[in-house]
Design an enzyme around this catalytic site. Structure first.
Site, PDB file in Angstrom:
ATOM      1  CG  HIS A  15      27.653 -31.544  -5.260  1.00 23.81           C
ATOM      2  ND1 HIS A  15      28.221 -30.343  -4.882  1.00 23.81           N
ATOM      3  CD2 HIS A  15      26.674 -31.232  -6.151  1.00 23.81           C
ATOM      4  CE1 HIS A  15      27.596 -29.358  -5.485  1.00 23.81           C
ATOM      5  NE2 HIS A  15      26.658 -29.865  -6.260  1.00 23.81           N
ATOM      6  CD  GLU A  67      25.666 -32.461  -9.459  1.00 18.16           C
ATOM      7  OE1 GLU A  67      24.971 -31.565  -9.945  1.00 18.16           O
ATOM      8  OE2 GLU A  67      26.881 -32.274  -9.190  1.00 18.16           O
ATOM      9  CG  ASP A  85      27.411 -29.234 -12.521  1.00 18.89           C
ATOM     10  OD1 ASP A  85      26.230 -29.167 -12.163  1.00 18.89           O
ATOM     11  OD2 ASP A  85      28.365 -29.342 -11.717  1.00 18.89           O
ATOM     12  CG  HIS A  99      29.160 -25.587 -10.979  1.00 15.54           C
ATOM     13  ND1 HIS A  99      29.009 -24.220 -10.765  1.00 15.54           N
ATOM     14  CD2 HIS A  99      28.069 -26.165 -10.438  1.00 15.54           C
ATOM     15  CE1 HIS A  99      27.883 -24.008 -10.117  1.00 15.54           C
ATOM     16  NE2 HIS A  99      27.286 -25.175  -9.903  1.00 15.54           N
ATOM     17  CD  GLU A 150      22.813 -28.562 -12.197  1.00 14.16           C
ATOM     18  OE1 GLU A 150      23.546 -28.855 -11.245  1.00 14.16           O
ATOM     19  OE2 GLU A 150      22.409 -27.394 -12.416  1.00 14.16           O
TER      20      GLU A 150
HETATM   21  O1  G3P Z   1      22.482 -31.095  -8.641  1.00  9.85           O
HETATM   22  C1  G3P Z   1      22.588 -30.580  -7.353  1.00  9.85           C
HETATM   23  C2  G3P Z   1      23.468 -29.378  -7.300  1.00  9.85           C
HETATM   24  O2  G3P Z   1      24.643 -29.660  -7.994  1.00  9.85           O
HETATM   25  C3  G3P Z   1      22.862 -28.150  -7.878  1.00  9.85           C
HETATM   26  O3  G3P Z   1      23.593 -27.001  -7.618  1.00  9.85           O
HETATM   27  O4  G3P Z   1      25.094 -25.178  -8.186  1.00  9.85           O
HETATM   28  O5  G3P Z   1      26.021 -27.243  -7.248  1.00  9.85           O
HETATM   29  O6  G3P Z   1      25.165 -27.201  -9.557  1.00  9.85           O
HETATM   30  P1  G3P Z   1      25.033 -26.642  -8.182  1.00  9.85           P
HETATM   31 CA    CA Z   2      25.261 -29.457 -10.187  1.00 14.86          CA
END
Ligand code: G3P
Ligand code: CA
Length: 240
Positions: free
Chosen positions: A6, A33, A35, A48, A107
């Site tokens: 993540h 993962e 952003d 993020h 994301e």
């Molecule tokens: O994609 C899962 C997770 O990353 C979503 O929440 O706030 O960590 O981007 P956040």
């Molecule tokens: Ca995310």
């Protein structure tokens, strides 16, 4: 079950940086993962928050900076002991990951600001780097997911959901032609899991940071665990 790092291996390294991505590859996570937002000059960049403050200590939001300006900024405040970890462009990441056997969960961060045609720009980049078959595109903004799916029906997508429990997300996902449900692990229950299985919707939960949470996902036979400590998740699966 796939283990996704993540924001990269963000439990030990600065989130959403090349170092965190390289460390995820090093521990043999199955996926990463990350952003994406758009800069002032409309380029995809990996970070993020909308604001730079938390990870870089800089003022303003992503769209205040051009790509060349933002990629020169160090983003190590979550792990200040690490140096030389600047904000990566999405192209820098793709160039690194394209020849690796890793799934990338991108994301699209359009839940606060909507960036004009970010879905089209993302598709263009995935095509350019030839990684269309190694990604899952997700967003809390389901309009972004729907737009992306319309542009690229062949690319796997997921619906993100946080906080509020919603019944029948899997039914909606199926109707939309979306392959995955990405819930916060705190909001999904046995009934949701059954609904996903019945409708052929895969489940990738986040943020999975404990072995107890891993046990839950194993019992559900979930498809993916998205967490900050891929080493812990791999160990829970007896793969490390
Ligand atoms: O994609 C899962 C997770 O990353 C979503 O929440 O706030 O960590 O981007 P956040
Ligand atoms: Ca995310």
């Amino acid at each position: 079950m796939k283990v996704f790092a993540h924001r990269g291996f963000s439990g030990k390294y600065p989130e959403n940086t090349m170092l965190a991505f390289e460390k995820a590859v090093e521990v043999k996570a199955d996926g990463i993962e990350l952003d994406v937002h758009c800069t002032k000059d409309g380029k995809l960049v990996i970070i993020h928050d909308e604001k730079l403050e938390r990870t870089s200590g800089k003022p303003g939001v992503v769209s205040d900076y051009t790509l060349s300006e933002i990629t020169a900024i160090e983003a190590n405040l979550t792990h200040p002991e690490c140096h030389g970890t600047t904000i990566p462009s999405f192209d820098e990441y793709c160039s690194y990951i394209r020849d690796k056997e890793m799934v990338t969960n991108v994301e699209i961060k359009t839940n606060l600001y909507y960036y004009a045609d970010i879905e089209g720009k993302l598709l263009q980049a995935l095509k350019h780097w030839n990684i269309e078959d190694k990604v899952i595109i997700s967003s809390f903004n389901w309009l972004s997911v729907a737009r992306f799916k319309k542009l690229a029906p062949h690319i796997t997508c997921g619906l993100l959901l946080e906080r509020q429990h919603m019944i029948d997300v899997a039914v909606l996902a199926k109707e939309m032609g979306i392959e995955y449900y990405h819930p916060d692990i705190g909001i999904i229950d046995d009934e949701d899991v059954a609904c996903c299985k019945k409708n052929g919707i895969g489940i990738n939960c986040w943020t999975v940071n404990t072995s107890e949470q891993m046990k839950k996902l194993i019992a559900w036979d979930a498809d993916g665990a998205i967490g900050n400590f891929p080493d812990m998740a791999l160990k829970a699966l007896s793969r490390a």
